[in-house]
Motif scaffolding. Structure first.
Motif, PDB file in Angstrom:
ATOM      1  N   PRO A  82       0.809  -1.226   0.000  1.00 45.96           N
ATOM      2  CA  PRO A  82       0.000   0.000   0.000  1.00 45.96           C
ATOM      3  C   PRO A  82       0.841   1.274   0.000  1.00 45.96           C
ATOM      4  N   VAL A  83       2.007   1.232   0.659  1.00 48.25           N
ATOM      5  CA  VAL A  83       2.868   2.413   0.658  1.00 48.25           C
ATOM      6  C   VAL A  83       3.347   2.723  -0.757  1.00 48.25           C
ATOM      7  N   LEU A  84       3.619   1.700  -1.546  1.00 49.09           N
ATOM      8  CA  LEU A  84       4.002   1.922  -2.939  1.00 49.09           C
ATOM      9  C   LEU A  84       2.907   2.643  -3.718  1.00 49.09           C
ATOM     10  N   LEU A  85       1.660   2.455  -3.301  1.00 49.11           N
ATOM     11  CA  LEU A  85       0.543   3.174  -3.921  1.00 49.11           C
ATOM     12  C   LEU A  85       0.464   4.618  -3.461  1.00 49.11           C
ATOM     13  N   GLY A  86       1.151   4.928  -2.360  1.00 45.34           N
ATOM     14  CA  GLY A  86       1.086   6.270  -1.801  1.00 45.34           C
ATOM     15  C   GLY A  86       0.195   6.362  -0.583  1.00 45.34           C
ATOM     16  N   GLY A  87      -0.161   5.218   0.022  1.00 44.61           N
ATOM     17  CA  GLY A  87      -1.011   5.218   1.207  1.00 44.61           C
ATOM     18  C   GLY A  87      -0.412   4.370   2.318  1.00 44.61           C
ATOM     19  N   LEU A  88      -1.139   4.268   3.421  1.00 45.25           N
ATOM     20  CA  LEU A  88      -0.735   3.437   4.549  1.00 45.25           C
ATOM     21  C   LEU A  88      -1.852   2.453   4.867  1.00 45.25           C
ATOM     22  N   ASP A  89      -1.476   1.253   5.297  1.00 46.28           N
ATOM     23  CA  ASP A  89      -2.444   0.244   5.707  1.00 46.28           C
ATOM     24  C   ASP A  89      -2.314   0.046   7.214  1.00 46.28           C
ATOM     25  N   LEU A  90      -3.257   0.591   7.952  1.00 50.79           N
ATOM     26  CA  LEU A  90      -3.219   0.486   9.411  1.00 50.79           C
ATOM     27  C   LEU A  90      -3.833  -0.805   9.927  1.00 50.79           C
ATOM     28  N   SER A  91      -4.207  -1.703   9.013  1.00 50.33           N
ATOM     29  CA  SER A  91      -4.853  -2.943   9.440  1.00 50.33           C
ATOM     30  C   SER A  91      -3.920  -4.148   9.402  1.00 50.33           C
ATOM     31  N   ILE A 232       1.131  -0.634  -9.905  1.00 49.11           N
ATOM     32  CA  ILE A 232       1.223  -0.160  -8.514  1.00 49.11           C
ATOM     33  C   ILE A 232       2.307   0.903  -8.392  1.00 49.11           C
ATOM     34  N   TYR A 233       3.456   0.658  -9.003  1.00 49.77           N
ATOM     35  CA  TYR A 233       4.528   1.654  -8.976  1.00 49.77           C
ATOM     36  C   TYR A 233       4.121   2.909  -9.740  1.00 49.77           C
ATOM     37  N   ALA A 234       3.426   2.711 -10.847  1.00 46.94           N
ATOM     38  CA  ALA A 234       3.006   3.865 -11.646  1.00 46.94           C
ATOM     39  C   ALA A 234       2.026   4.734 -10.878  1.00 46.94           C
ATOM     40  N   ILE A 235       1.111   4.115 -10.145  1.00 48.10           N
ATOM     41  CA  ILE A 235       0.141   4.879  -9.347  1.00 48.10           C
ATOM     42  C   ILE A 235       0.865   5.696  -8.283  1.00 48.10           C
ATOM     43  N   GLY A 236       1.827   5.076  -7.610  1.00 47.27           N
ATOM     44  CA  GLY A 236       2.570   5.800  -6.581  1.00 47.27           C
ATOM     45  C   GLY A 236       3.389   6.933  -7.140  1.00 47.27           C
ATOM     46  N   SER A 237       3.874   6.766  -8.365  1.00 47.84           N
ATOM     47  CA  SER A 237       4.660   7.825  -8.996  1.00 47.84           C
ATOM     48  C   SER A 237       3.773   8.982  -9.435  1.00 47.84           C
ATOM     49  N   SER A 238       2.698   8.668 -10.148  1.00 44.49           N
ATOM     50  CA  SER A 238       1.751   9.686 -10.592  1.00 44.49           C
ATOM     51  C   SER A 238       0.466   8.985 -11.019  1.00 44.49           C
ATOM     52  N   GLU A 239      -0.558   9.069 -10.197  1.00 45.95           N
ATOM     53  CA  GLU A 239      -1.802   8.368 -10.511  1.00 45.95           C
ATOM     54  C   GLU A 239      -2.469   8.944 -11.758  1.00 45.95           C
ATOM     55  N   SER A 240      -2.389  10.249 -11.918  1.00 46.79           N
ATOM     56  CA  SER A 240      -3.010  10.856 -13.095  1.00 46.79           C
ATOM     57  C   SER A 240      -2.312  10.398 -14.372  1.00 46.79           C
ATOM     58  N   SER A 307       8.352   4.121  -5.190  1.00 44.19           N
ATOM     59  CA  SER A 307       9.774   3.810  -5.115  1.00 44.19           C
ATOM     60  C   SER A 307      10.041   2.903  -3.930  1.00 44.19           C
ATOM     61  N   GLY A 308      10.827   1.845  -4.157  1.00 42.88           N
ATOM     62  CA  GLY A 308      11.159   0.915  -3.080  1.00 42.88           C
ATOM     63  C   GLY A 308      10.625  -0.468  -3.356  1.00 42.88           C
ATOM     64  N   GLY A 309      10.459  -1.258  -2.299  1.00 40.81           N
ATOM     65  CA  GLY A 309       9.943  -2.605  -2.463  1.00 40.81           C
ATOM     66  C   GLY A 309      10.042  -3.418  -1.191  1.00 40.81           C
ATOM     67  N   PRO A 310       9.376  -4.568  -1.153  1.00 36.44           N
ATOM     68  CA  PRO A 310       9.360  -5.408   0.043  1.00 36.44           C
ATOM     69  C   PRO A 310      10.720  -5.940   0.474  1.00 36.44           C
ATOM     70  N   VAL A 311      11.638  -6.154  -0.464  1.00 35.91           N
ATOM     71  CA  VAL A 311      12.957  -6.664  -0.090  1.00 35.91           C
ATOM     72  C   VAL A 311      13.661  -5.682   0.837  1.00 35.91           C
ATOM     73  N   GLY A 312      13.579  -4.401   0.513  1.00 33.77           N
ATOM     74  CA  GLY A 312      14.160  -3.397   1.397  1.00 33.77           C
ATOM     75  C   GLY A 312      13.501  -3.402   2.758  1.00 33.77           C
ATOM     76  N   SER A 313      12.185  -3.608   2.794  1.00 35.06           N
ATOM     77  CA  SER A 313      11.460  -3.635   4.070  1.00 35.06           C
ATOM     78  C   SER A 313      11.904  -4.805   4.934  1.00 35.06           C
ATOM     79  N   ILE A 314      12.275  -5.924   4.293  1.00 38.34           N
ATOM     80  CA  ILE A 314      12.784  -7.064   5.056  1.00 38.34           C
ATOM     81  C   ILE A 314      14.063  -6.666   5.795  1.00 38.34           C
ATOM     82  N   PHE A 315      14.954  -5.983   5.102  1.00 36.38           N
ATOM     83  CA  PHE A 315      16.191  -5.558   5.758  1.00 36.38           C
ATOM     84  C   PHE A 315      15.922  -4.461   6.782  1.00 36.38           C
TER      85      PHE A 315
END
Length: 367
Positions: A82-91, A232-240, A307-315
């Motif tokens: 969800p962060v890659l989309l530009g949001g946060l998932d609090l659930s 997903i990456y495209a939306i986070g970069s610029s949804e329009s 920008s980013g990805g789950p692999v970085g989040s693992i580290f």
């Protein structure tokens, strides 16, 4: 024709190619600088931890560390999408807790029943994420608000299933999944009881590490290469811009939250296997959610998306966990531990926010 002299301006072609290749490497390093920093920081901290540990670098210590880090790594992966989309998932913490309680009821019995129970747990996590995606897309509600509401529902389901901590999971599964590959093979009678020569090079690896690699290789990387994953990456970069390009925005958003729910479900399932019980612990769910955000930022994923990805989040998770491991080795007083953890979390989130505030155009994050 074979003896024809090349034009004078043909000679510099190779150096230009070399300069271009060098520039490509520099560009790759710049784009992955945050990830490389997280890897280097983890390696440095973990080396110091093992040098200070009285038992040193042993399989037992490595297995214990992997067991403690796996669930948060999965929740951090869940938060990353969800962060890659530009949001946060609090659930994500609440979904993990809900699946943990579901597993405490279902993952026991015959091998067939255990397999069905595992599938039901993973499907429950994915379903919770799918609901999040539908609420965000069709309800047109910001992710942070939508997932705050669905988190309360997930915790309610968890409390309904486990008003008090309890339950019991299969003991062989508990032993096999929380020890080394050799123990896993021996428990289930695989590879000559775990003594096959071809298994020896990886026999010492903790099962959670192998499972984490499998999740990345078999789930995330194939998904990342699909049109939906790239969207997903495209939306986070610029949804329009993504909309004007004709990309499937709604499908990508729903898929992103569904995958996040699946990853959180894997974390909840492993936590149930590890503890052999279920616990609808609200503070625990909140702590996992908060730490997942910190892991995402430390791992180099931009809070503004794209920008980013789950692999970085693992580290990023491993960095956080090594810090907590150090509390035990260096005998930090328990009352001071939350202070140190809070300072680390604040610094991590502040660094990510500062980077986002400096950016006028999201595309600058790629340069």
């Amino acid at each position: 024709m074979s003896d024809q002299v090349l034009p004078a301006d043909a000679a510099p072609a190779a150096p230009r190619s070399g300069r271009r290749r060098g520039g490509d490497w520099l560009l790759v390093l710049r784009q992955n600088g945050s990830l490389l920093f997280a890897i280097a920081l983890f390696a440095l901290l973990y080396l110091g931890y093992h040098l200070a540990h009285p038992r040193g670098f042993t399989t037992q210590v490595l297995v214990q560390n992997a067991n403690e880090a796996f669930t948060l790594a999965m929740v951090a992966m869940a938060q990353t999408i969800p962060v890659l989309l530009g949001g946060l998932d609090l659930s994500v913490g609440a979904v993990m807790t809900m699946v943990n309680c579901i597993a405490s009821h279902l993952v026991i019995g015959s091998p067939g029943q255990i397999a069905l129970g595992i599938l039901a747990c993973l499907a429950s996590g994915a379903l919770a994420g799918f609901v999040n995606g539908c609420v965000v897309v069709y309800g047109r509600i910001p992710p942070i608000i939508a997932t705050l509401a669905t988190a309360a529902i997930a915790i309610g389901v968890a409390l309904l299933l486990r008003p008090t901590p309890g339950g019991k999971l299969d003991e062989d599964l508990n032993w096999a999944m929380t020890n080394s590959v050799a123990d896993f093979a021996e428990t289930f009678g695989l590879a000559d009881g775990g003594k096959a020569p071809w298994l020896a090079p990886v026999a010492w690896l903790p099962v959670p590490v192998v499972l984490l690699v499998l999740v990345v290789v078999l789930v995330w990387l194939p998904f990342r290469r699909t049109v939906t994953g790239r969207t997903i990456y495209a939306i986070g970069s610029s949804e329009s811009a993504a909309y004007m390009s004709g990309l499937p925005l709604n499908r990508a958003k729903i898929a992103a939250f569904t995958l996040a729910g699946f990853f959180a479900g894997v974390g909840g399932l492993f936590l149930a296997i590890q503890t052999s019980s279920g616990n609808a612990d609200l503070p625990q769910a909140g702590a996992y959610t908060l730490n997942s955000i910190a892991s995402v930022v430390i791992g180099g994923t931009s809070l503004v998306g794209g920008s980013g990805g789950p692999v970085g989040s693992i580290f990023g998770t491993l960095v956080l966990r090594v810090i907590s491991f150090g509390f035990r080795v260096f005998d930090i007083p328990p009352l001071l531990q939350p202070l140190f953890e809070g300072l680390v979390l604040l610094a991590a989130v502040s660094l990510g926010a500062a980077r986002a505030l400096r950016v006028r155009n999201t595309l600058d994050l790629f340069r």
